[in-house]
Design a protein around this motif. Sequence first.
Motif, PDB file in Angstrom:
ATOM      1  N   GLU A   1      -2.042   5.998   2.841  1.00 46.17           N
ATOM      2  CA  GLU A   1      -3.210   5.999   1.953  1.00 46.17           C
ATOM      3  C   GLU A   1      -3.479   4.631   1.332  1.00 46.17           C
ATOM      4  N   PHE A   2      -2.473   3.748   1.320  1.00 45.16           N
ATOM      5  CA  PHE A   2      -2.689   2.414   0.774  1.00 45.16           C
ATOM      6  C   PHE A   2      -3.501   1.530   1.711  1.00 45.16           C
ATOM      7  N   LEU A   3      -3.581   1.900   3.007  1.00 40.36           N
ATOM      8  CA  LEU A   3      -4.366   1.135   3.974  1.00 40.36           C
ATOM      9  C   LEU A   3      -4.853   2.106   5.050  1.00 40.36           C
ATOM     10  N   PRO A   4      -5.888   2.900   4.743  1.00 37.04           N
ATOM     11  CA  PRO A   4      -6.281   3.986   5.639  1.00 37.04           C
ATOM     12  C   PRO A   4      -7.102   3.561   6.851  1.00 37.04           C
ATOM     13  N   GLY A   5      -7.596   2.343   6.912  1.00 36.53           N
ATOM     14  CA  GLY A   5      -8.412   1.918   8.044  1.00 36.53           C
ATOM     15  C   GLY A   5      -7.570   1.608   9.266  1.00 36.53           C
TER      16      GLY A   5
ATOM     17  N   VAL B   1      11.558  -7.443  -3.530  1.00 36.14           N
ATOM     18  CA  VAL B   1      10.696  -6.254  -3.605  1.00 36.14           C
ATOM     19  C   VAL B   1       9.597  -6.465  -4.634  1.00 36.14           C
ATOM     20  N   SER B   2       9.950  -7.036  -5.776  1.00 34.81           N
ATOM     21  CA  SER B   2       8.953  -7.324  -6.809  1.00 34.81           C
ATOM     22  C   SER B   2       7.889  -8.289  -6.299  1.00 34.81           C
ATOM     23  N   PHE B   3       8.326  -9.299  -5.562  1.00 33.84           N
ATOM     24  CA  PHE B   3       7.402 -10.282  -4.998  1.00 33.84           C
ATOM     25  C   PHE B   3       6.380  -9.601  -4.094  1.00 33.84           C
ATOM     26  N   LEU B   4       6.847  -8.714  -3.222  1.00 35.17           N
ATOM     27  CA  LEU B   4       5.941  -8.036  -2.299  1.00 35.17           C
ATOM     28  C   LEU B   4       5.013  -7.076  -3.026  1.00 35.17           C
TER      29      LEU B   4
ATOM     30  N   SER C   1      -6.775  -2.231  -3.874  1.00 36.37           N
ATOM     31  CA  SER C   1      -7.457  -1.671  -5.039  1.00 36.37           C
ATOM     32  C   SER C   1      -6.545  -0.745  -5.831  1.00 36.37           C
ATOM     33  N   ARG C   2      -5.616  -0.097  -5.132  1.00 33.48           N
ATOM     34  CA  ARG C   2      -4.610   0.713  -5.819  1.00 33.48           C
ATOM     35  C   ARG C   2      -3.284  -0.035  -5.764  1.00 33.48           C
ATOM     36  N   ASP C   3      -2.728  -0.330  -6.923  1.00 30.44           N
ATOM     37  CA  ASP C   3      -1.506  -1.134  -6.974  1.00 30.44           C
ATOM     38  C   ASP C   3      -0.290  -0.284  -6.619  1.00 30.44           C
ATOM     39  N   PRO C   4       0.452  -0.657  -5.568  1.00 33.45           N
ATOM     40  CA  PRO C   4       1.670   0.098  -5.243  1.00 33.45           C
ATOM     41  C   PRO C   4       2.786  -0.209  -6.232  1.00 33.45           C
ATOM     42  N   GLY C   5       3.596   0.801  -6.512  1.00 37.32           N
ATOM     43  CA  GLY C   5       4.751   0.621  -7.378  1.00 37.32           C
ATOM     44  C   GLY C   5       6.022   1.013  -6.656  1.00 37.32           C
ATOM     45  N   ALA C   6       7.135   0.830  -7.307  1.00 33.69           N
ATOM     46  CA  ALA C   6       8.422   1.126  -6.678  1.00 33.69           C
ATOM     47  C   ALA C   6       8.510   2.588  -6.242  1.00 33.69           C
ATOM     48  N   ALA C   7       7.886   3.488  -7.014  1.00 35.13           N
ATOM     49  CA  ALA C   7       7.951   4.916  -6.697  1.00 35.13           C
ATOM     50  C   ALA C   7       7.198   5.256  -5.410  1.00 35.13           C
TER      51      ALA C   7
ATOM     52  N   LEU D   1      16.645   2.558   0.322  1.00 32.41           N
ATOM     53  CA  LEU D   1      15.887   2.974  -0.846  1.00 32.41           C
ATOM     54  C   LEU D   1      15.656   1.753  -1.717  1.00 32.41           C
ATOM     55  N   PRO D   2      14.528   1.672  -2.398  1.00 32.90           N
ATOM     56  CA  PRO D   2      14.217   0.444  -3.142  1.00 32.90           C
ATOM     57  C   PRO D   2      15.182   0.206  -4.294  1.00 32.90           C
ATOM     58  N   PRO D   3      15.588  -1.057  -4.503  1.00 34.10           N
ATOM     59  CA  PRO D   3      16.388  -1.378  -5.682  1.00 34.10           C
ATOM     60  C   PRO D   3      15.522  -1.268  -6.933  1.00 34.10           C
ATOM     61  N   VAL D   4      16.144  -1.309  -8.092  1.00 35.54           N
ATOM     62  CA  VAL D   4      15.405  -1.232  -9.355  1.00 35.54           C
ATOM     63  C   VAL D   4      14.570  -2.493  -9.511  1.00 35.54           C
ATOM     64  N   VAL D   5      13.247  -2.320  -9.616  1.00 43.19           N
ATOM     65  CA  VAL D   5      12.350  -3.470  -9.741  1.00 43.19           C
ATOM     66  C   VAL D   5      11.394  -3.239 -10.905  1.00 43.19           C
TER      67      VAL D   5
END
Length: 523
Positions: free
Chosen positions: A255-259, A306-309, A318-324, A516-520
């Motif tokens: 859903e973050f890049l549906p095209g 991970v934070s950098f990416l 347009s929708r900001d992804p988060g660690a979750a 699994l993502p580290p704490v960011v």
Amino acid sequence: MNRSNLLQHLEEVKLWDMLVIGGGATGLGVAVEGASRGHRTLLLERDDFGSGTSSRSTKLIHGGVRYLQQGNISLVLEALHERGILIRNAPHLVHNLSFVVPLYDWWEGPFYGIGLKLYDMLAGKLGLGPSQLLSREETLRRIPTVEPAGLRGGVIYHDGQFDDARLAVALARTCADLDGVPLNRMEVVGLLKGGGLVRGVAARDRESGRECEIEARVVVNAAGPFCDVIRQMDESGTPPVIAPSQGVHLVLPREFLPGDSAIMVPHTDDGRVLFAVPWHDRVIVGTTDTPVDRVEAEPRPLAAEVSFLLEHASRYLSRDPGAADILSVFAGLRPLVRSGDAANTAVLSRDHTLLVSAAGLVTITGGKWTTYRRMAEDAVTSAARLAGLGERPSRTADLPIHGWLARPAFDGEWSMFGAEAAALEELCAVQPDLRAKLHPRLPYRLAEVVWGVRYEWARSVEDVLSRRTRALILDARAAMEAAPTVARLMAAELGRDEAWQAAEVAAFRALAEGYLPPVVIDF
């Protein structure tokens, strides 16, 4: 041909023409190149085919827009040529993908537009489609979730996309088709020498623990980030040639890049190119370039990477992804060749390097997936001359890779198996229960587990969930949940007991925790 057959062949041949150390992109390419020229070729891989760097790429077969920016025209020309060859030889695994560069400043249109026209020109007849400027409306149509604030338009261009681990397996099978012997779980523990020259290797079967000595006319070191370990076996104290760099990728829901297009950001804060790429109904975001001191089989992403990416993805989506939102995060090590200031790995050579030691050990390193075939051609030509194997021309520019189909279907049930899709259908017809899904959140069926064991030398739960399927990358938690089912199916095929199943599940879950993502800090 199963692993037992390959081991029997290993015992029968007393002297190999060419022995290859390393079962990643480069080593597999060398083995296919050697076998296709008619040399008796043996490949030894310590873990599994493609288990290191070669299964942790950005999943792109590309000329390298970044290298064009750097003025490395020769590398771009070579990569674009090889891109065209690979799409022709493995159309079931490599396909055309459109990329959009979103433009937010007035000067970016002419600047990137001209640069990408040069990219088209360098590709020549092997080009995948012309680049062109896009209006703001067309850019939003192609990338509905791109950040609209300040968007002026875009530039679209074309490159190749593939599944790296599946290509690695296909190359191993191509090697076997050519009467080569690719063996996984076979670790080289030393080099054999006679008269001051390398004459073979000492190896240990990591499944049985059995050790053996294998003689060969020439040994090719294609161990990627670990090539200095093999060079040390040849000459203790030899200075390292590799300056390893870690690249990290995030995997997000579709859903973050549906095209149907990818996003390419030509300049990040650290001077790299950033991609957001649709892949297997997910989105891969990467990559980083972090110098590391140690070469490890399972590099771990840093929280800062991970934070950098996440921060950079948030700037362009347009929708900001988060660690979750992260389904999986994976890291790989680039075997960059040292030159001058190795502190900044972003400027080190992505070209390949061929070395021949005083004892005749041939080392091929550097490069990338796109140019693996050219690297292999150079390595085998040099190794054959060194060993006196005679001049035999390369055939791989026109050699179909295992599973080749004239008209592959990219949306079929077993599309990446190419010509073997019908055999998978037959397997499901004989055993209808194998058509069941491996996990509700994964696109794979039980048949792929059985197929991987029977025909693709899968020996562990990790082999199946990480490389025969890409479950671990697509959704680490779902892969952990699927592990017991995979272990049960594999145990039935391999004749293993419940203790083996429990150990395999525990080992895989411990491995998967690192995906699994580290704490960011979310942005």
